[in-house]
Design a protein around this motif. Structure first.
Motif, PDB file in Angstrom:
ATOM      1  N   ILE A  42       0.870  -1.176   0.000  1.00  0.00           N
ATOM      2  CA  ILE A  42       0.000   0.000   0.000  1.00  0.00           C
ATOM      3  C   ILE A  42       0.905   1.225   0.000  1.00  0.00           C
ATOM      4  CG2 ILE A  42      -1.792   1.307   1.232  1.00  0.00           C
ATOM      5  CD1 ILE A  42      -2.829  -1.311   0.178  1.00  0.00           C
ATOM      6  N   THR A  43       0.603   2.179  -0.855  1.00  0.00           N
ATOM      7  CA  THR A  43       1.427   3.384  -0.906  1.00  0.00           C
ATOM      8  C   THR A  43       1.209   4.231   0.346  1.00  0.00           C
ATOM      9  OG1 THR A  43      -0.234   4.775  -1.995  1.00  0.00           O
ATOM     10  CG2 THR A  43       1.188   3.425  -3.420  1.00  0.00           C
ATOM     11  N   GLY A  44       2.116   5.158   0.583  1.00  0.00           N
ATOM     12  CA  GLY A  44       2.014   6.044   1.740  1.00  0.00           C
ATOM     13  C   GLY A  44       3.236   6.931   1.799  1.00  0.00           C
ATOM     14  N   HIS A  45       3.351   7.673   2.871  1.00  0.00           N
ATOM     15  CA  HIS A  45       4.491   8.571   3.058  1.00  0.00           C
ATOM     16  C   HIS A  45       5.649   7.769   3.660  1.00  0.00           C
ATOM     17  CE1 HIS A  45       2.057  12.011   2.059  1.00  0.00           C
ATOM     18  NE2 HIS A  45       1.184  11.691   2.987  1.00  0.00           N
ATOM     19  N   HIS A  46       6.724   7.653   2.927  1.00  0.00           N
ATOM     20  CA  HIS A  46       7.819   6.850   3.469  1.00  0.00           C
ATOM     21  C   HIS A  46       8.627   7.625   4.501  1.00  0.00           C
ATOM     22  CE1 HIS A  46      12.023   7.607   1.987  1.00  0.00           C
ATOM     23  NE2 HIS A  46      11.475   8.225   0.974  1.00  0.00           N
ATOM     24  N   PHE A  49       6.319   4.025  -6.379  1.00  0.00           N
ATOM     25  CA  PHE A  49       5.489   2.820  -6.396  1.00  0.00           C
ATOM     26  C   PHE A  49       4.696   2.776  -7.697  1.00  0.00           C
ATOM     27  CE2 PHE A  49       6.598   3.421  -2.069  1.00  0.00           C
ATOM     28  CZ  PHE A  49       6.644   2.143  -1.512  1.00  0.00           C
ATOM     29  N   GLN A  50       4.520   1.571  -8.181  1.00  0.00           N
ATOM     30  CA  GLN A  50       3.867   1.332  -9.466  1.00  0.00           C
ATOM     31  C   GLN A  50       2.507   0.682  -9.252  1.00  0.00           C
ATOM     32  OE1 GLN A  50       6.037  -1.386 -12.073  1.00  0.00           O
ATOM     33  NE2 GLN A  50       6.069   0.210 -13.638  1.00  0.00           N
ATOM     34  N   GLY A  51       1.556   0.990 -10.140  1.00  0.00           N
ATOM     35  CA  GLY A  51       0.260   0.330 -10.107  1.00  0.00           C
ATOM     36  C   GLY A  51      -0.759   0.981  -9.201  1.00  0.00           C
ATOM     37  N   ALA A  52      -0.483   2.192  -8.707  1.00  0.00           N
ATOM     38  CA  ALA A  52      -1.427   2.894  -7.827  1.00  0.00           C
ATOM     39  C   ALA A  52      -2.475   3.611  -8.665  1.00  0.00           C
ATOM     40  CB  ALA A  52      -0.677   3.894  -6.954  1.00  0.00           C
ATOM     41  N   ASP A  53      -3.754   3.315  -8.406  1.00  0.00           N
ATOM     42  CA  ASP A  53      -4.809   3.975  -9.205  1.00  0.00           C
ATOM     43  C   ASP A  53      -4.939   5.443  -8.800  1.00  0.00           C
ATOM     44  OD1 ASP A  53      -6.554   4.187  -6.939  1.00  0.00           O
ATOM     45  OD2 ASP A  53      -7.314   2.167  -7.305  1.00  0.00           O
ATOM     46  N   SER A  54      -5.803   6.164  -9.480  1.00  0.00           N
ATOM     47  CA  SER A  54      -5.864   7.627  -9.336  1.00  0.00           C
ATOM     48  C   SER A  54      -6.665   8.107  -8.133  1.00  0.00           C
ATOM     49  CB  SER A  54      -6.432   8.250 -10.608  1.00  0.00           C
ATOM     50  OG  SER A  54      -7.753   7.783 -10.853  1.00  0.00           O
ATOM     51  N   VAL A  55      -7.318   7.185  -7.403  1.00  0.00           N
ATOM     52  CA  VAL A  55      -8.056   7.600  -6.205  1.00  0.00           C
ATOM     53  C   VAL A  55      -7.085   8.254  -5.223  1.00  0.00           C
ATOM     54  CG1 VAL A  55      -9.436   6.801  -4.249  1.00  0.00           C
ATOM     55  CG2 VAL A  55      -9.757   5.762  -6.512  1.00  0.00           C
ATOM     56  N   ASN A  56      -7.457   9.447  -4.737  1.00  0.00           N
ATOM     57  CA  ASN A  56      -6.610  10.183  -3.784  1.00  0.00           C
ATOM     58  C   ASN A  56      -5.203  10.422  -4.349  1.00  0.00           C
ATOM     59  OD1 ASN A  56      -6.379  11.525  -1.295  1.00  0.00           O
ATOM     60  ND2 ASN A  56      -5.440   9.758  -0.307  1.00  0.00           N
ATOM     61  N   GLY A 115      -3.280   8.503  -5.859  1.00  0.00           N
ATOM     62  CA  GLY A 115      -2.374   7.390  -5.613  1.00  0.00           C
ATOM     63  C   GLY A 115      -1.968   7.169  -4.177  1.00  0.00           C
ATOM     64  N   LEU A 116      -2.358   8.066  -3.275  1.00  0.00           N
ATOM     65  CA  LEU A 116      -1.951   7.966  -1.873  1.00  0.00           C
ATOM     66  C   LEU A 116      -2.816   6.969  -1.121  1.00  0.00           C
ATOM     67  CD1 LEU A 116      -0.197   9.032   0.480  1.00  0.00           C
ATOM     68  CD2 LEU A 116      -1.882  10.867   0.780  1.00  0.00           C
ATOM     69  N   TYR A 117      -2.192   6.057  -0.385  1.00  0.00           N
ATOM     70  CA  TYR A 117      -2.845   4.991   0.378  1.00  0.00           C
ATOM     71  C   TYR A 117      -3.629   4.041  -0.538  1.00  0.00           C
ATOM     72  CZ  TYR A 117      -1.919   8.443   4.048  1.00  0.00           C
ATOM     73  OH  TYR A 117      -1.317   9.361   4.876  1.00  0.00           O
ATOM     74  N   ARG A 118      -3.011   3.732  -1.683  1.00  0.00           N
ATOM     75  CA  ARG A 118      -3.636   2.834  -2.650  1.00  0.00           C
ATOM     76  C   ARG A 118      -2.748   1.603  -2.866  1.00  0.00           C
ATOM     77  NH1 ARG A 118      -8.388   3.115  -2.592  1.00  0.00           N
ATOM     78  NH2 ARG A 118      -8.537   2.171  -4.666  1.00  0.00           N
ATOM     79  N   PRO A 119      -3.331   0.478  -3.261  1.00  0.00           N
ATOM     80  CA  PRO A 119      -2.520  -0.700  -3.558  1.00  0.00           C
ATOM     81  C   PRO A 119      -1.489  -0.389  -4.637  1.00  0.00           C
ATOM     82  CG  PRO A 119      -4.837  -1.288  -3.430  1.00  0.00           C
ATOM     83  CD  PRO A 119      -4.787   0.215  -3.404  1.00  0.00           C
ATOM     84  N   GLY A 120      -0.291  -0.896  -4.421  1.00  0.00           N
ATOM     85  CA  GLY A 120       0.784  -0.705  -5.389  1.00  0.00           C
ATOM     86  C   GLY A 120       1.998  -1.493  -4.941  1.00  0.00           C
ATOM     87  N   HIS A 121       3.028  -1.474  -5.749  1.00  0.00           N
ATOM     88  CA  HIS A 121       4.259  -2.181  -5.375  1.00  0.00           C
ATOM     89  C   HIS A 121       5.456  -1.297  -5.689  1.00  0.00           C
ATOM     90  CE1 HIS A 121       3.467  -3.328  -9.600  1.00  0.00           C
ATOM     91  NE2 HIS A 121       4.788  -3.246  -9.739  1.00  0.00           N
ATOM     92  N   PHE A 122       6.509  -1.501  -4.919  1.00  0.00           N
ATOM     93  CA  PHE A 122       7.703  -0.667  -5.071  1.00  0.00           C
ATOM     94  C   PHE A 122       8.318  -0.864  -6.454  1.00  0.00           C
ATOM     95  CE2 PHE A 122      12.369  -0.154  -4.511  1.00  0.00           C
ATOM     96  CZ  PHE A 122      12.367   1.226  -4.336  1.00  0.00           C
ATOM     97  N   GLN A 159       0.935   6.808 -15.988  1.00  0.00           N
ATOM     98  CA  GLN A 159       1.746   5.626 -15.723  1.00  0.00           C
ATOM     99  C   GLN A 159       1.424   4.965 -14.393  1.00  0.00           C
ATOM    100  OE1 GLN A 159       6.008   5.978 -16.725  1.00  0.00           O
ATOM    101  NE2 GLN A 159       5.556   8.032 -17.489  1.00  0.00           N
ATOM    102  N   GLN A 160       0.482   5.528 -13.636  1.00  0.00           N
ATOM    103  CA  GLN A 160       0.086   5.018 -12.314  1.00  0.00           C
ATOM    104  C   GLN A 160       1.300   4.871 -11.393  1.00  0.00           C
ATOM    105  OE1 GLN A 160      -2.411   1.463 -12.990  1.00  0.00           O
ATOM    106  NE2 GLN A 160      -4.186   2.778 -12.630  1.00  0.00           N
ATOM    107  N   LEU A 161       2.075   5.942 -11.331  1.00  0.00           N
ATOM    108  CA  LEU A 161       3.258   5.984 -10.485  1.00  0.00           C
ATOM    109  C   LEU A 161       3.051   6.959  -9.338  1.00  0.00           C
ATOM    110  CD1 LEU A 161       6.094   6.082 -13.178  1.00  0.00           C
ATOM    111  CD2 LEU A 161       5.307   4.091 -11.870  1.00  0.00           C
TER     112      LEU A 161
END
Length: 367
Positions: free
Chosen positions: A210-214, A255-262, A264-271, A308-310
């Motif tokens: 899940i994406t977030g503030h690192h 992170f890759q694969g994060a959709d545009s909701v918010n 991309g913040l706090y969305r499913p994705g991978h490093f 690019q959903q980045l």
């Protein structure tokens, strides 16, 4: 009575809040020997060579290039006599045998003795342990046991006895809750070290889904882990804040694969990858499709590339200034960052922001 009043007045002045210890500015360095000349190292109080390794039970320098780099770092003291040069053991993946070596008296004694010998040989000022992480699952396949916690205490205690009072001892501490709760006996360790270098970055890391503030300054409803959360936890555990050094990231995590909701913040994705600060202006530019956002709760920046959903999390000049001000306001031991080689060359980098913030705060106190 007059003498007593004079003494009390003098003591009050000495103990005045305005006379708090200077803020340490600690930079880890994992760059080439000659590249160090590209950075304003006079703005550092400490530079930590990254990394030494274990060879058997002993602290060791890898090769002739590392030897040359350490010597170059020590030579910086000619123009900056107060600069401390510290040797660090470990790093992510660099402490595979630490649980075994530090589990026995003989292993700890050999390590501490070799640390003293290496410090004397290079004329460095102390040791930093970057064991990631005692008593916790870490690099896949690396061993760990609950006894790591007590063994960490034992090796720190022996290092202090072997290196002496004047040597500086620090360690890189995980900035996440599980580490704070599990890895370190804070009451035993804190009195023995000069600084606790809090890795308040990688709070969202290469294994996160899940994406977030690192490296966010404050917690949010969606993400507890933050600089402030870790500092408050340590404070509640009785750790002296003058020994706590908060970490800053001189790099972005994408992170890759994060959709545009918010965005991309706090969305499913991978490093996907990391990017040095000095390259962010090009690699994370608007021309490349990235849009800048500021989270007013976390007090942290992020960027999103919808095409690019980045999703990118990082520190910038604004968040670095806020973190430095936070450290000054909380009277922390200092700020540190990973790592100097990721900063802009020569000038205009994040180290300049730290230094300018310190200078501005100093001027404000004098008024």
């Amino acid at each position: 009575m007059t003498r007593l009043l004079v003494f009390l007045l003098a003591f009050a002045l000495i103990a005045s809040p305005g006379d708090a210890q200077p803020l340490a500015v600690i930079g880890y360095y994992a760059g080439r020997t000659t590249a160090i000349d590209s950075f304003p190292t006079e703005k550092l109080t400490h530079i930590i060579f990254s990394f030494c390794h274990l060879r058997g039970n002993e602290l060791s320098v890898n090769n002739s290039n590392d030897t040359a780099t350490i010597r170059r770092l020590v030579s910086l003291k000619e123009k900056s006599p107060r600069l401390k040069v510290i040797l660090s053991l470990g790093g992510w993946g660099g402490c595979k045998t630490c649980p075994d070596v530090f589990s026995t008296d003989s292993g700890r004694e050999a390590f501490a003795s070799s640390a003293r010998e290496l410090s004397d040989y290079f004329h460095t000022d102390g040791i930093d342990l970057d064991w990631e992480y005692p008593a916790l699952e870490n690099v896949p396949g690396y061993s760990y046991t609950p006894q790591d916690k007590d063994n960490f205490t034992a090796v720190i205690r022996l290092l202090r006895r072997t290196l002496g009072r004047k040597a500086e001892i620090s360690f890189a501490a995980g900035g996440f809750t599980t580490y704070l709760q599990t890895s370190i006996d804070w009451k035993q360790v804190a009195p023995l070290v000069n600084y606790i270098n809090l890795m308040s970055y990688d709070l969202v890391n290469g294994y996160s889904t899940i994406t977030g503030h690192h490296t966010g300054l404050y917690s949010t409803p969606q993400q507890v882990e933050s600089v402030d959360h870790a500092v408050r936890w340590l404070d509640s555990a009785g750790v002296p804040l003058r020994k706590v050094v908060i970490g800053m990231a001189f790099y972005a995590r994408i992170f890759q694969g994060a959709d545009s909701v918010n965005n991309g913040l706090y969305r499913p994705g991978h490093f996907f990858r990391g990017v040095s600060y000095r390259d962010e202006a090009i690699r994370l530019s608007a021309d490349s499709g990235f849009v800048y956002h500021w989270d007013s709760v976390a007090q942290a920046p992020y960027k999103y590339n919808a095409q690019q959903q980045l999703f990118a999390s990082f520190d910038d000049t604004h968040s670095i200034r806020l973190k430095t001000e936070y450290a000054l306001h909380k009277r922390l031991g200092g700020v540190m960052f990973w790592q100097l080689m990721d900063d802009s060359f020569f000038s205009g980098g994040l180290l300049d922001v730290i230094d300018n913030t310190k200078l501005s705060a100093g001027k404000g106190r004098k008024k």
